[in-house]
Design an enzyme around this catalytic site. Structure first.
Site, PDB file in Angstrom:
ATOM      1  N   GLN A 262       0.819  -1.211   0.000  1.00 56.75           N
ATOM      2  CA  GLN A 262       0.000   0.000   0.000  1.00 56.75           C
ATOM      3  C   GLN A 262       0.854   1.262   0.000  1.00 56.75           C
ATOM      4  O   GLN A 262       0.496   2.277  -0.605  1.00 56.75           O
ATOM      5  CB  GLN A 262      -0.934   0.003   1.214  1.00 56.75           C
ATOM      6  CG  GLN A 262      -2.048  -1.012   1.136  1.00 56.75           C
ATOM      7  CD  GLN A 262      -2.865  -0.873  -0.132  1.00 56.75           C
ATOM      8  OE1 GLN A 262      -3.538   0.114  -0.342  1.00 56.75           O
ATOM      9  NE2 GLN A 262      -2.780  -1.859  -1.014  1.00 56.75           N
ATOM     10  N   HIS A 265       1.694   2.906  -3.344  1.00 61.15           N
ATOM     11  CA  HIS A 265       0.647   3.526  -4.163  1.00 61.15           C
ATOM     12  C   HIS A 265       0.943   4.993  -4.444  1.00 61.15           C
ATOM     13  O   HIS A 265       0.792   5.478  -5.564  1.00 61.15           O
ATOM     14  CB  HIS A 265      -0.722   3.408  -3.474  1.00 61.15           C
ATOM     15  CG  HIS A 265      -1.538   2.263  -3.981  1.00 61.15           C
ATOM     16  ND1 HIS A 265      -2.049   2.211  -5.247  1.00 61.15           N
ATOM     17  CD2 HIS A 265      -1.938   1.119  -3.376  1.00 61.15           C
ATOM     18  CE1 HIS A 265      -2.726   1.094  -5.419  1.00 61.15           C
ATOM     19  NE2 HIS A 265      -2.678   0.402  -4.294  1.00 61.15           N
ATOM     20  N   GLU A 329      -9.430   1.287   4.829  1.00 59.05           N
ATOM     21  CA  GLU A 329      -9.863   0.824   3.514  1.00 59.05           C
ATOM     22  C   GLU A 329      -9.629  -0.686   3.406  1.00 59.05           C
ATOM     23  O   GLU A 329     -10.524  -1.437   3.042  1.00 59.05           O
ATOM     24  CB  GLU A 329      -9.076   1.557   2.432  1.00 59.05           C
ATOM     25  CG  GLU A 329      -9.378   1.084   1.022  1.00 59.05           C
ATOM     26  CD  GLU A 329      -8.397   1.650   0.006  1.00 59.05           C
ATOM     27  OE1 GLU A 329      -8.721   1.615  -1.193  1.00 59.05           O
ATOM     28  OE2 GLU A 329      -7.295   2.107   0.400  1.00 59.05           O
ATOM     29  N   HIS A 330      -8.419  -1.115   3.708  1.00 57.77           N
ATOM     30  CA  HIS A 330      -8.068  -2.541   3.734  1.00 57.77           C
ATOM     31  C   HIS A 330      -7.658  -2.923   5.152  1.00 57.77           C
ATOM     32  O   HIS A 330      -6.905  -2.198   5.791  1.00 57.77           O
ATOM     33  CB  HIS A 330      -6.893  -2.838   2.811  1.00 57.77           C
ATOM     34  CG  HIS A 330      -7.066  -2.375   1.399  1.00 57.77           C
ATOM     35  ND1 HIS A 330      -6.542  -1.189   0.935  1.00 57.77           N
ATOM     36  CD2 HIS A 330      -7.717  -2.949   0.363  1.00 57.77           C
ATOM     37  CE1 HIS A 330      -6.851  -1.051  -0.342  1.00 57.77           C
ATOM     38  NE2 HIS A 330      -7.564  -2.090  -0.719  1.00 57.77           N
ATOM     39  N   ASP A 363      -6.972  -6.955  -4.509  1.00 57.07           N
ATOM     40  CA  ASP A 363      -6.726  -5.882  -5.486  1.00 57.07           C
ATOM     41  C   ASP A 363      -6.867  -6.384  -6.913  1.00 57.07           C
ATOM     42  O   ASP A 363      -7.189  -5.606  -7.807  1.00 57.07           O
ATOM     43  CB  ASP A 363      -5.312  -5.317  -5.299  1.00 57.07           C
ATOM     44  CG  ASP A 363      -5.309  -4.041  -4.481  1.00 57.07           C
ATOM     45  OD1 ASP A 363      -6.382  -3.615  -4.031  1.00 57.07           O
ATOM     46  OD2 ASP A 363      -4.216  -3.471  -4.293  1.00 57.07           O
ATOM     47  N   HIS A 422     -53.192  15.981   1.563  1.00 57.31           N
ATOM     48  CA  HIS A 422     -52.828  14.579   1.720  1.00 57.31           C
ATOM     49  C   HIS A 422     -54.008  13.779   2.280  1.00 57.31           C
ATOM     50  O   HIS A 422     -54.330  12.684   1.822  1.00 57.31           O
ATOM     51  CB  HIS A 422     -51.635  14.437   2.677  1.00 57.31           C
ATOM     52  CG  HIS A 422     -50.296  14.696   2.049  1.00 57.31           C
ATOM     53  ND1 HIS A 422     -49.938  15.929   1.574  1.00 57.31           N
ATOM     54  CD2 HIS A 422     -49.240  13.862   1.815  1.00 57.31           C
ATOM     55  CE1 HIS A 422     -48.703  15.854   1.079  1.00 57.31           C
ATOM     56  NE2 HIS A 422     -48.260  14.621   1.219  1.00 57.31           N
TER      57      HIS A 422
END
Length: 435
Positions: A262, A265, A329-330, A363, A422
């Site tokens: 990660q 990235h 996230e992970h 991934d 209504h």
């Protein structure tokens, strides 16, 4: 990585803090680019492509000839790997198909839902520091299964052929993956200008109804801004992140590899290690240093690790509590009791269990979707799935008996809310019923 040993809960906000740019300046820049694209369309997009991606474009659309050229360049082995991954992603998302059923809530009152695909969706595929062709599969495959009529893809024109044998400006693997997954139209546009083009529409790019895909903080800000009044978005998906939980039996080399996967990235990515073992903490640190030396993207990973933390805690309960507070996230759980800890996960995008379930599997090829909420948004958002491409339209049918069953309740509630029209809409039906 900064190390925290047995931190008090007072330090948790500091530990789980993500790296941030100056959001005031960022949002102002994003707003200016979006307004320009909305006003001037293709002309503005081309100017920003030249400015940000150093690409001088005559046309924004990828041609059929470019698609064919990409097929020539991509190796048969890589193409087969893409096909394998597409198969698994397809199988997993097919299992998510919605089956509605009619429900009788009262005698004469029947309600049901129908799942309807979004007709035109836009996919953003990052391609700056890494050509994420896997994201094409993750986004286009469920869109195709859902039945979206038009799948529009934008990605930065940043590809340069290593041997100068090709004039392609989009990475060939992205184009091959797009063809395999069934993308309708592809445009050579990146960054904020791509989000603006899909949100507002230009002379070349059709306006879409929902935008999907990860990106840097500028892309995430652009998605959030256009979602206020123009188009829906999947989620706030920004710089990538991972949290790894490790006990004394964890494989230090595996843990370090997951953290670095990660960190490479981008410089604004972040990784978090939480462990119950001082010895393992030291082993993992050693592995990080050794594995880092072999990475071609070493400098990027080093910058990301400067934003990252290692935390030594006193128990498994504290380990999972801190992870839930971080809402990664992970989440990789490399502990002996991973099944027990998995039951306690409440905030995470995607979870990887046991020593063999590396984040890279999700991934690329296990079948789950890798487009996930970042920046702590896993507290409220889930990752992309088949439902992300659909709307649930509700239906109801009332018979005369249904009016008898719920009519008076509707009148009373409408009257109490002082909404006389209504009430009247039901009253005229009640009064029409035979005695």
């Amino acid at each position: 990585m900064k190390i925290y040993r047995y931190p008090s809960k007072a330090l948790w906000p500091e530990i789980i803090q993500r790296p941030r740019l100056d959001l005031t300046r960022l949002n102002a820049t994003v707003s200016q680019v979006l307004a320009d694209v909305k006003s001037r369309g293709d002309a503005a997009v081309k100017e920003y492509e030249l400015k940000f991606d150093k690409a001088c474009l005559e046309s924004l659309a990828v041609t059929q000839a470019e698609m064919d050229e990409a097929e020539r360049i991509v190796s048969p082995e890589l193409r087969e790997a893409i096909i394998l991954a597409h198969h698994n992603i397809n199988v997993f998302h097919l299992s998510q198909r919605f089956v509605g059923q009619k429900v009788k809530t009262q005698e004469g009152v029947v309600c049901w839902q129908k799942s309807v695909p979004i007709e035109r969706v836009g996919l953003y595929i990052p391609g700056g520091t890494a050509p994420l062709f896997s994201t094409v599969l993750m986004l286009a495959t469920p869109a195709k299964i859902a039945g979206c009529k038009e799948i529009v893809l934008c990605t930065p024109p940043t590809y340069h052929s290593p041997d100068q044998s090709s004039k392609l400006s989009v990475h060939p693997a992205i184009l091959v993956a797009a063809r395999i997954a069934g993308v309708s139209k592809i445009f050579k546009i990146g960054g904020v200008q791509a989000i603006g083009a899909m949100a507002y529409g230009t002379e070349s790019v059709p306006k879409v109804f929902k935008i999907f895909g990860p990106g840097n903080q500028y892309v995430m800000a652009a998605k959030q801004q256009v979602s206020l009044d123009e188009v829906a978005i999947d989620m706030p998906a920004g710089p990538s992140e991972v949290c790894v939980l490790a006990d004394e039996k964890a494989n230090a080399a595996f843990v370090a590899a997951d953290l670095l996967s990660q960190a490479e990235h981008g410089i604004d990515s972040q990784v978090l290690l939480i462990t119950t073992s001082e010895t393992k903490l030291q082993e993992i640190q050693q592995q990080l240093e050794e594995q880092l030396e072999a990475l071609p993207r070493k400098e990027i990973a080093i910058k990301a690790l400067e934003n990252s933390r290692s935390v030594l805690v006193g128990s498994a309960d504290e380990m999972i509590s801190l992870s839930n507070a971080y809402a990664p996230e992970h989440l990789v759980i490399q502990t002996e009791n991973y099944e027990q800890l998995a039951e306690c996960v409440v905030n995470a995008g995607s979870v990887f269990l046991g020593k063999y379930a590396c984040e890279s599997a999700g991934d690329y090829a296990s079948g789950t979707n890798h487009t996930l909420p970042t920046h702590g948004y896993a507290t409220a958002y889930n990752g992309v799935n088949l439902d992300s491409y659909c709307r649930k339209i509700t239906f109801q049918h009332l018979t005369a008996e249904g009016v008898r069953q719920i009519g008076r309740a509707v009148e009373l509630m409408a009257e109490a809310e002082q909404l006389d029209a209504h009430k009247n809409a039901m009253s005229v039906r009640i009064n029409s019923l035979p005695e």
